[in-house]
Design an enzyme around this catalytic site. Structure first.
Site, PDB file in Angstrom:
ATOM      1  N   VAL A  53      40.975  36.173  47.666  1.00 31.95           N
ATOM      2  CA  VAL A  53      39.872  35.127  48.199  1.00 31.95           C
ATOM      3  C   VAL A  53      40.380  34.160  49.177  1.00 31.95           C
ATOM      4  CG1 VAL A  53      38.843  35.150  45.940  1.00 31.95           C
ATOM      5  CG2 VAL A  53      40.746  33.642  46.307  1.00 31.95           C
ATOM      6  N   GLY A  76      47.158  33.967  40.050  1.00 27.35           N
ATOM      7  CA  GLY A  76      45.952  34.275  39.017  1.00 27.35           C
ATOM      8  C   GLY A  76      44.718  34.301  39.772  1.00 27.35           C
ATOM      9  N   ARG A 341      56.706  55.233  28.203  1.00 26.09           N
ATOM     10  CA  ARG A 341      56.043  56.497  28.405  1.00 26.09           C
ATOM     11  C   ARG A 341      54.587  56.353  29.169  1.00 26.09           C
ATOM     12  NH1 ARG A 341      56.272  58.234  22.266  1.00 26.09           N
ATOM     13  NH2 ARG A 341      58.690  58.912  22.017  1.00 26.09           N
TER      14      ARG A 341
END
Length: 562
Positions: A53, A76, A341
């Site tokens: 932004v 964030g 994994r």
């Protein structure tokens, strides 16, 4: 998504210390800034930017004319910054969502600031007028934050631990680096010397409580106290759609990870619906990864065809997956078996997105399994109350496992992840429902969530009711799972004698299998002596499991054999 880094009270030359800030350059490929703090020559900020932004004024640390004594570095997205502006009458100087943090702090202090933010965040706020430093992190730790604080008041803060472990300091050879707790803020006094002293660490939000910022939300107040099933299902749909809608805030292209499981499929379907409603003029790109003819690839193909996305399939072989293990563990900063994994597929698909497409803001389905009791072992819960407690424990530890995986594997390739299932209002409402409503029913996990969308026509019925498949298993074939492929390879790499003596070499969280030992070796190579970052391995409960894979559980076997 970006990388934040700051030092207060450094004894060493900052030009040397700032080399550590470059360890997180992947988090912000668009720009970098290093800035000293006026009047405090041993304090500085480092910032790696991913421009999502306000392309013009989005660099950090953010400083505005109205508050020249405030410095803000944050990672964030604050989804309610416009609602807060309207509610409080704030006058913004930029289009950056994080600017609201400065205005909230000036108006009501740090407690109100942290509590009123609807979004995901980790921030460092410096107030030179009142000689204070504040650290804060969102409720679930969707955005990462690590800190190191020495006995003599040297503070280092960073988005990832790798930006702190090689810092130089006169009184400590190896300062203790630790994750900053989600849902907390910390207040520190800033001394004239630039050193700090911790004053208090405060928990500002519990995920079971409706957040303070709900008063400024775009969704009307929902009927409370009524647990009529139709009302509950309607509220779940309203809040989930709202969670996806608010996360559309970006100037960059949106994409979505799509495994073909319930969670990512719901996110993709609602996302595409809302993108059409607000006339976003490009197709939604969805991304699936797997080995040839894996369950995830086949299911994702069905979903993409149903919703009409521009679908991409990333096919990898076992050799490519195995070759990625070391760089994945380095990115993750953990040696947890199931996390490693599951991260390999996500790391490889993120790599593809970065190289081959222009999608940058990536939606995903993380958090649903913990919130809606999606793990197969929930079928074995002794009671609804114990299942509810387990759900809350998993949410509390998300920042150590699934949220950590999702952030690091995408951030490693300069992508920003958005996770609507961890929306504050959605989670607090779901957790307020009676425990009996939330448990698996008729042998199907996440029954209530599936039921809520049954008549929406968002997804094909076979996808809406598709049984849980662990991401690390679904990317491989049914005949041979990903964890079996990994174990066959690792069996040749780790000698039996090494495993026998594992507890002597690694007394904390000692490896019990060759696979676990192999991951631990790689972790210690890069992060020696930091094994305490993982308090325990992720394992299913209420079952005698020696491996975290869903495919080893009896319920999974009986379901696939029917």
């Amino acid at each position: 998504m970006c990388g934040i880094w700051a030092l207060f009270g450094s004894d060493e030359c900052l030009s040397v210390q700032c080399l550590s800030a470059m360890k997180i350059a992947h988090r912000g490929p668009d720009a970098f800034r290093f800035e000293n703090v006026n009047g405090f020559t041993n304090c500085c900020f480092g910032f790696h930017r991913l421009a999502v932004v306000d392309q013009l004024y989005g660099m950090q640390p953010i400083r505005v004319k109205k508050f020249p004594y405030l410095w803000l570095c944050y990672n964030g997205e604050i989804y309610n910054f416009k609602q807060l502006q309207k509610h409080f009458g704030f006058e913004y100087q930029t289009l950056v969502d994080g600017e609201v943090i400065l205005h909230l702090y000036n108006r009501g202090g740090i407690e109100q600031t942290a509590s009123m933010l609807d979004g995901v965040f980790a921030f460092i706020l410096l107030d030179t007028a009142n000689r204070k430093v504040f650290l804060a992190r969102d409720t679930y730790g969707v955005r990462p934050l690590f800190k190191v604080l020495t006995d003599d008041g040297f503070l280092g803060v960073c988005s990832e631990a790798k930006g702190l472990i090689n810092l130089k300091h006169s009184t400590s050879l190896c300062p203790k680096v630790e994750p900053f707790l989600p849902g907390h803020y910390e207040v520190l006094d800033l001394k004239p010397s630039g050193k700090v002293a911790s004053v208090e660490l405060v928990k500002f939000h519990s995920y079971k409580d409706e957040p303070l910022h709900a008063a400024c939300d775009t969704v009307e107040t929902l009927p409370s106290g009524s647990f009529d099933l139709e009302t509950v299902k309607s509220n779940i749909r309203i809040l989930f759609e709202n969670a996806v809608r608010k996360r559309l805030m970006t100037h960059r292209r949106i994409g979505c990870l799509l495994s073909g499981g319930l969670d990512s499929s719901l996110v993709a379907a609602v996302l595409l619906k809302l993108m059409k409603e607000i006339d976003i003029n490009y197709p939604l790109q969805t991304f699936a990864i797997g080995m040839e003819n894996s369950p995830d690839l086949l299911a994702a193909r069905k979903v993409a065809a149903h919703i009409g996305s521009e679908h991409h399939e990333v096919i990898f072989n076992s050799e490519e997956g195995i070759q990625a293990i070391e760089e994945v563990i380095f990115s993750l900063e953990t040696y947890d078996i199931t996390t490693v994994r599951a991260s390999i597929g996500m790391y490889l698909v993120s790599k593809y997105i970065r190289k081959k497409t222009d999608s940058v803001v990536i939606f995903s389905g993380e958090g649903s399994d913990e919130l809606t009791q999606g793990y197969i072992y929930f079928h074995k819960a002794p009671s609804p109350e114990e299942a509810a407690e387990e759900s809350e424990r998993l949410l509390k530890e998300l920042y150590l496992f699934d949220v950590l995986r999702a952030d690091r594997t995408t951030a490693a390739h300069g992508l920003e992840l958005r996770v609507p299932f961890l929306d504050h209002r959605f989670t607090s409402y779901y957790l307020s429902l009676p425990a009996e409503l939330r448990i698996p029913k008729n042998g199907i996990e996440k029954y209530l969530l599936r039921q809520s969308f049954e008549d929406s026509n968002l997804l094909p019925k076979e996808i809406l009711w598709r049984p849980k498949e662990a991401f690390s298993d679904g990317i491989a074939s049914v005949k041979k799972s990903w964890f079996s492929i990994l174990q066959d390879y690792i069996d040749q790499q780790v000698d039996d004698l090494l495993l026998e003596k594992a507890a002597e070499k690694y007394p904390f969280n000692p490896p019990k299998t060759k696979e676990s030992y192999y991951y631990r070796q790689i972790f210690e190579k890069h992060y020696s002596g930091q094994s305490n970052w993982l308090p325990h391995y992720w394992m299913p409960r209420w079952v005698k499991a020696t491996d975290p894979s869903a495919r080893t559980l009896k319920h999974y076997k009986s379901a696939t054999q029917e």
